[in-house]
Design a protein around this motif. Structure first.
Motif, PDB file in Angstrom:
ATOM      1  N   LEU A  97     -12.180  11.282 -40.427  1.00  0.00           N
ATOM      2  CA  LEU A  97     -13.227  11.348 -39.775  1.00  0.00           C
ATOM      3  C   LEU A  97     -13.617  11.503 -38.331  1.00  0.00           C
ATOM      4  N   LEU A  98     -12.873  10.884 -37.665  1.00  0.00           N
ATOM      5  CA  LEU A  98     -12.853  10.808 -36.118  1.00  0.00           C
ATOM      6  C   LEU A  98     -12.496  12.097 -35.815  1.00  0.00           C
ATOM      7  N   ALA A  99     -11.338  12.661 -36.159  1.00  0.00           N
ATOM      8  CA  ALA A  99     -11.013  13.958 -35.942  1.00  0.00           C
ATOM      9  C   ALA A  99     -11.967  14.971 -36.229  1.00  0.00           C
ATOM     10  N   LEU A 100     -12.742  15.106 -37.314  1.00  0.00           N
ATOM     11  CA  LEU A 100     -13.735  16.018 -37.734  1.00  0.00           C
ATOM     12  C   LEU A 100     -14.883  15.910 -36.584  1.00  0.00           C
ATOM     13  N   ARG A 101     -15.234  14.614 -36.400  1.00  0.00           N
ATOM     14  CA  ARG A 101     -16.415  14.424 -35.418  1.00  0.00           C
ATOM     15  C   ARG A 101     -16.006  15.055 -34.106  1.00  0.00           C
ATOM     16  N   ASP A 102     -14.672  14.890 -33.633  1.00  0.00           N
ATOM     17  CA  ASP A 102     -14.284  15.365 -32.409  1.00  0.00           C
ATOM     18  C   ASP A 102     -14.291  16.920 -32.041  1.00  0.00           C
ATOM     19  N   SER A 107     -22.190  14.083 -36.602  1.00  0.00           N
ATOM     20  CA  SER A 107     -21.636  12.828 -37.152  1.00  0.00           C
ATOM     21  C   SER A 107     -20.940  13.535 -38.609  1.00  0.00           C
ATOM     22  N   ALA A 108     -20.025  12.711 -38.658  1.00  0.00           N
ATOM     23  CA  ALA A 108     -19.073  12.882 -40.053  1.00  0.00           C
ATOM     24  C   ALA A 108     -19.257  11.721 -41.020  1.00  0.00           C
ATOM     25  N   VAL A 109     -19.184  12.157 -42.229  1.00  0.00           N
ATOM     26  CA  VAL A 109     -19.395  11.246 -43.399  1.00  0.00           C
ATOM     27  C   VAL A 109     -18.569  11.343 -44.701  1.00  0.00           C
ATOM     28  N   ALA A 110     -18.030  10.212 -45.015  1.00  0.00           N
ATOM     29  CA  ALA A 110     -17.235  10.171 -46.189  1.00  0.00           C
ATOM     30  C   ALA A 110     -17.950   9.670 -47.295  1.00  0.00           C
ATOM     31  N   SER A 111     -18.030   9.944 -48.587  1.00  0.00           N
ATOM     32  CA  SER A 111     -18.713   9.522 -49.972  1.00  0.00           C
ATOM     33  C   SER A 111     -17.694   9.593 -50.963  1.00  0.00           C
ATOM     34  N   GLN A 112     -18.041   8.516 -51.670  1.00  0.00           N
ATOM     35  CA  GLN A 112     -17.248   8.114 -52.984  1.00  0.00           C
ATOM     36  C   GLN A 112     -17.941   8.668 -54.187  1.00  0.00           C
ATOM     37  N   GLY A 117     -24.028   8.033 -58.287  1.00  0.00           N
ATOM     38  CA  GLY A 117     -24.515   8.807 -57.402  1.00  0.00           C
ATOM     39  C   GLY A 117     -23.323   8.750 -56.391  1.00  0.00           C
ATOM     40  N   MET A 118     -23.708   9.369 -55.136  1.00  0.00           N
ATOM     41  CA  MET A 118     -22.580   9.651 -54.375  1.00  0.00           C
ATOM     42  C   MET A 118     -22.658   8.288 -53.353  1.00  0.00           C
ATOM     43  N   LEU A 119     -21.619   7.545 -53.134  1.00  0.00           N
ATOM     44  CA  LEU A 119     -21.935   6.359 -52.443  1.00  0.00           C
ATOM     45  C   LEU A 119     -21.306   6.478 -51.048  1.00  0.00           C
ATOM     46  N   VAL A 120     -21.896   6.424 -49.973  1.00  0.00           N
ATOM     47  CA  VAL A 120     -21.539   6.580 -48.490  1.00  0.00           C
ATOM     48  C   VAL A 120     -20.539   5.315 -48.134  1.00  0.00           C
ATOM     49  N   ILE A 121     -19.348   5.598 -47.952  1.00  0.00           N
ATOM     50  CA  ILE A 121     -18.573   4.709 -47.588  1.00  0.00           C
ATOM     51  C   ILE A 121     -17.899   4.558 -46.192  1.00  0.00           C
ATOM     52  N   ALA A 122     -18.156   5.704 -45.551  1.00  0.00           N
ATOM     53  CA  ALA A 122     -17.812   5.494 -44.202  1.00  0.00           C
ATOM     54  C   ALA A 122     -18.540   6.621 -43.233  1.00  0.00           C
ATOM     55  N   THR A 123     -18.961   6.303 -42.252  1.00  0.00           N
ATOM     56  CA  THR A 123     -19.604   7.382 -41.277  1.00  0.00           C
ATOM     57  C   THR A 123     -18.841   7.170 -39.633  1.00  0.00           C
ATOM     58  N   VAL A 124     -19.132   8.264 -38.977  1.00  0.00           N
ATOM     59  CA  VAL A 124     -18.876   8.276 -37.452  1.00  0.00           C
ATOM     60  C   VAL A 124     -19.704   8.796 -36.746  1.00  0.00           C
ATOM     61  N   GLY A 221     -14.386  11.936 -54.292  1.00  0.00           N
ATOM     62  CA  GLY A 221     -15.348  11.862 -53.229  1.00  0.00           C
ATOM     63  C   GLY A 221     -15.697  13.192 -52.308  1.00  0.00           C
ATOM     64  N   THR A 222     -16.201  13.023 -51.295  1.00  0.00           N
ATOM     65  CA  THR A 222     -16.415  14.344 -50.373  1.00  0.00           C
ATOM     66  C   THR A 222     -16.388  13.728 -48.869  1.00  0.00           C
ATOM     67  N   VAL A 223     -16.017  14.804 -48.107  1.00  0.00           N
ATOM     68  CA  VAL A 223     -16.290  14.632 -46.609  1.00  0.00           C
ATOM     69  C   VAL A 223     -17.342  15.740 -45.910  1.00  0.00           C
ATOM     70  N   GLY A 224     -17.775  15.351 -45.138  1.00  0.00           N
ATOM     71  CA  GLY A 224     -18.920  16.318 -44.527  1.00  0.00           C
ATOM     72  C   GLY A 224     -19.294  15.733 -43.055  1.00  0.00           C
ATOM     73  N   ILE A 225     -20.269  16.779 -42.722  1.00  0.00           N
ATOM     74  CA  ILE A 225     -21.099  16.472 -41.290  1.00  0.00           C
ATOM     75  C   ILE A 225     -22.396  16.625 -41.757  1.00  0.00           C
ATOM     76  N   VAL A 226     -22.989  15.770 -41.014  1.00  0.00           N
ATOM     77  CA  VAL A 226     -24.434  15.865 -41.007  1.00  0.00           C
ATOM     78  C   VAL A 226     -25.156  16.086 -39.618  1.00  0.00           C
TER      79      VAL A 226
END
Lengths: 264, 264
Positions: A97-102, A107-112, A117-124, A221-226
């Motif tokens: 996530l950090l690498a993606l943000r950089d 903002s980068a987000v991971a969900s499970q 529904g999709m549970l947001v488990i980590a953000t930077v 899960g998913t990864v993404g940016i917001v």
DNA sequence: GAACACAGTTCCGCTGAACGGGACAAGCCT
DNA sequence: AGGCTTGTCCCGTTCAGCGGAACTGTGTTC
């Protein structure tokens, strides 16, 4: 919520109250009092007091010395840490996530994937001065978020049918509520490997997400940016979609996935 | 624990059981079953089952679809996040901890003062290949840890007296158990602004810590570094003590402290 | 400094929520 | 088939935990 409260199968009351108290205490930074808890939860002071005393005794809640307010105790901090340690993908994702943000600045987000529904488990947080993002612990819908659509598109047909025939509440006027239209969008997402949801979950916000697959080849899960819709277009440029899909692929490998991904 | 169990004022049983269940579920990464919980907690299956059902219904626990094991639910993840967000210093410290780790290479640790001991609230792993550190949520003693001694030395005389006349359990053969000796060490810590506890909390481990002061000038926590005794001397070099004290000063400012610190 | 208001805490008799223990179904191994 | 696990459900009994009122301490108001 709208339907199905005919019987409302009640659970054990003390369990519910206990968790409500823990929740309130945990979310109130600077301590709560017995009385405010009692009124907030609609029950008697003595009940709250007894529950709190037990939680204090067990170390989950800590009572400020000068005998005033109640706040988070060390057991809860420990519990919180354990929760975040064990909530699935989290360990594999933070660095990615950090690498993606950089790489992109958003903002980068991971969900499970969970049944609800999709549970947001980590953000930077992103690099922009204003804080944009989704709170960890939020539950995003399958039909009204990029995360949900990305996960659904790559799930089993049975699951897709469940989503399409299920609750399609509109969160904004842009949320897709027509099953046929949603089904068409899922096809498109499956074809290209990423999903967006401009103004669909909240007005002004857009998300770009790709699915993460586990060892068995199932979506987990998913990864993404917001970012604000104005900063993240409905059809993001190839450098954005490529970065997100690449991150999704890397995390999938960390999760034990082998072989090609069904996209990209 | 040794004294005062004549009456052992019991708390509400359902609260205790609820939190025990939540704890177990949260700490078991890949799901627990009813039966194992029942035996682990020494109660009946039906009781556990009912409690779990309630927790599931409330979203704190999630029951795997194919009706097998129970694992962490989204409410717990949200709760865990809220706990970590609100546990005091945490927001102010993370960046400083990272900077401290990068400067010295050792694991960095922040702790918060609580009536029961020093609560570890944030850590960042060191750069060495082997993982050295203290777990977030641990409670360190006032007399047997560098954190505890650093905080005690700069606290009120009443508090110091409470520590000196209180429980001085030896964790290793190097733990200071003599009140006079401990008092002398506190004087020394107060003079120089940092504390160490070589092999005193655990054999082979050493910690270097300095106190953090809040807006009112009272100690509210500590920052420090942890490593093997062989890598972190009992009397660390000036570059180490200076870095730790400087970090403590910076975090103190973030916590609202103004004016000079009583050391450095 | 008496009176008040509002905090947290404690007490006690009553009662229904939660308990135990056993039955039941479903999925594994032999 | 059987045995040996699971997780789930049921029901009559009972004591854990409830409400409500009394008590205590602190800050505020006249």
């Amino acid at each position: 919520m709208p339907e199905d409260d005919k019987k409302m199968a009640e659970g054990l009351q003390s369990v519910i109250l206990t968790m409500q108290i823990v929740d309130q205490v945990a979310r109130t930074g600077k301590g709560v009092g017995v009385t405010s808890l009692a009124t907030a939860l609609g029950t008697s002071k003595s009940r709250i007091h007894r529950h709190l005393q037990t939680l204090v005794q067990q170390g989950y809640v800590f009572q400020h010395e000068d005998s005033e307010r109640y706040e988070i105790g060390h057991q809860l901090v420990s519990l919180g840490q354990a929760v975040l340690d064990n909530s699935g993908l989290i360990g594999s994702t933070r660095d990615s996530l950090l690498a993606l943000r950089d790489r992109l600045g958003h903002s980068a987000v991971a969900s499970q994937l969970t049944p609800d529904g999709m549970l947001v488990i980590a953000t930077v947080p992103g690099r922009s001065p204003i804080e944009i993002g989704v709170r960890v612990g939020s539950l995003l819908s399958f039909h009204g978020s990029a995360q949900g659509k990305a996960a659904t598109a790559f799930s089993s047909e049975a699951f897709q049918r469940r989503v399409l025939t299920g609750d399609l509440t509109a969160f904004t006027e842009h949320t897709i509520t027509d099953p046929a239209k949603l089904s068409a969008e899922l096809d498109e997402i499956r074809r290209r490997g990423w999903a967006t949801a401009p103004n669909q979950a909240a007005l002004g916000l857009n998300t770009l997400a790709s699915p993460i697959l586990d060892g068995s080849g199932a979506v987990c899960g998913t990864v993404g940016i917001v970012d604000l819709t104005q900063s993240l277009a409905a059809e993001p440029g190839p450098e954005h979609t490529a970065a997100v899909m690449e991150t999704a692929r890397r995390i999938s490998v960390l999760m034990g996935h082998s072989g090609p991904l069904p996209f990209g």
